[in-house]
Design a protein around this motif. Structure first.
Motif, short mmCIF file in Angstrom:
data_model
loop_
_atom_site.label_atom_id
_atom_site.label_comp_id
_atom_site.label_asym_id
_atom_site.label_seq_id
_atom_site.Cartn_x
_atom_site.Cartn_y
_atom_site.Cartn_z
N VAL A 22 -5.74 10.46 -2.16
CA VAL A 22 -7.15 10.11 -2.40
C VAL A 22 -8.01 10.56 -1.22
O VAL A 22 -9.09 11.13 -1.41
N HIS A 23 -7.53 10.34 -0.01
CA HIS A 23 -8.29 10.73 1.18
C HIS A 23 -8.50 12.24 1.21
O HIS A 23 -9.60 12.72 1.49
N THR A 24 -7.46 13.00 0.92
CA THR A 24 -7.57 14.46 0.92
C THR A 24 -8.57 14.94 -0.12
O THR A 24 -9.41 15.79 0.16
N ILE A 82 0.86 -1.19 0.00
CA ILE A 82 0.00 0.00 0.00
C ILE A 82 0.89 1.23 0.00
O ILE A 82 1.76 1.38 0.85
N ARG A 83 0.67 2.12 -0.96
CA ARG A 83 1.45 3.35 -1.03
C ARG A 83 0.74 4.44 -0.24
O ARG A 83 -0.36 4.87 -0.58
N GLN A 84 1.40 4.91 0.82
CA GLN A 84 0.78 5.90 1.70
C GLN A 84 0.59 7.24 1.01
O GLN A 84 -0.33 7.97 1.34
N ASP A 85 1.43 7.58 0.04
CA ASP A 85 1.25 8.86 -0.65
C ASP A 85 -0.04 8.86 -1.47
O ASP A 85 -0.77 9.86 -1.51
N ILE A 86 -0.37 7.71 -2.08
CA ILE A 86 -1.61 7.63 -2.85
C ILE A 86 -2.82 7.61 -1.93
O ILE A 86 -3.83 8.25 -2.19
N VAL A 87 -2.71 6.91 -0.79
CA VAL A 87 -3.81 6.88 0.18
C VAL A 87 -4.08 8.29 0.69
O VAL A 87 -5.23 8.74 0.78
N ASN A 88 -3.02 9.02 1.00
CA ASN A 88 -3.17 10.39 1.50
C ASN A 88 -3.78 11.30 0.43
O ASN A 88 -4.67 12.10 0.72
#
Length: 132
Positions: free
Chosen positions: A57-59, A49-55
């Motif tokens: 998308v969440h933002t 899981i890439r945290q930069d992509i999760v952040n």
């Protein structure tokens, strides 16, 4: 041991034979019972899981819950509505008063008062926030 791993990676075996770490997944029917069929878990489910992509998308999904705020604005020829609803004109120089636009008329307390400016009572605010 290292040579064995190297042989597995470099072999001409089909992709499914090389993927020993991909677990088998049971398939369930619409009634909730397990079927006699199972498939290999897709590679995408085992990817890190890439945290930069999760952040990211969440933002950006949180932005969907925003509500517009700002000064009431008529996008027509009048522009901003709040604080600009008077007929006012500057008296010019030579009257010992500031050159702020003043409300026309007589016989009421409002006549002669400053209008439009952000320093005037009832005037618009400076640099009003606008809904995009």
């Amino acid at each position: 041991m290292a040579d064995e791993k190297k042989d597995i990676i470099m072999s001409d075996a089909p992709y499914e034979a090389k993927a020993a770490a991909r677990p088998q997944v049971t398939i369930y029917g619409l009634n909730g019972e397990a079927l006699d069929k199972s498939v290999v878990l897709p590679d995408v489910c085992l990817a890190p899981i890439r945290q930069d992509i999760v952040n990211f998308v969440h933002t950006n999904m949180n932005k969907n819950a925003r509500q517009p705020y700002g000064v009431k604005c008529g996008w027509g020829p009048k522009g901003i509505v709040a604080g600009m609803q008077n007929a006012a004109r500057s008296w010019g120089t030579g009257r010992a008063v500031s050159r702020i636009p003043r409300v026309k008329g007589g016989g009421t307390h409002r006549a002669g008062q400053g209008a439009y400016g952000n320093m005037c009572r009832g005037g618009r605010i400076f640099a009003p926030t606008k809904v995009w």
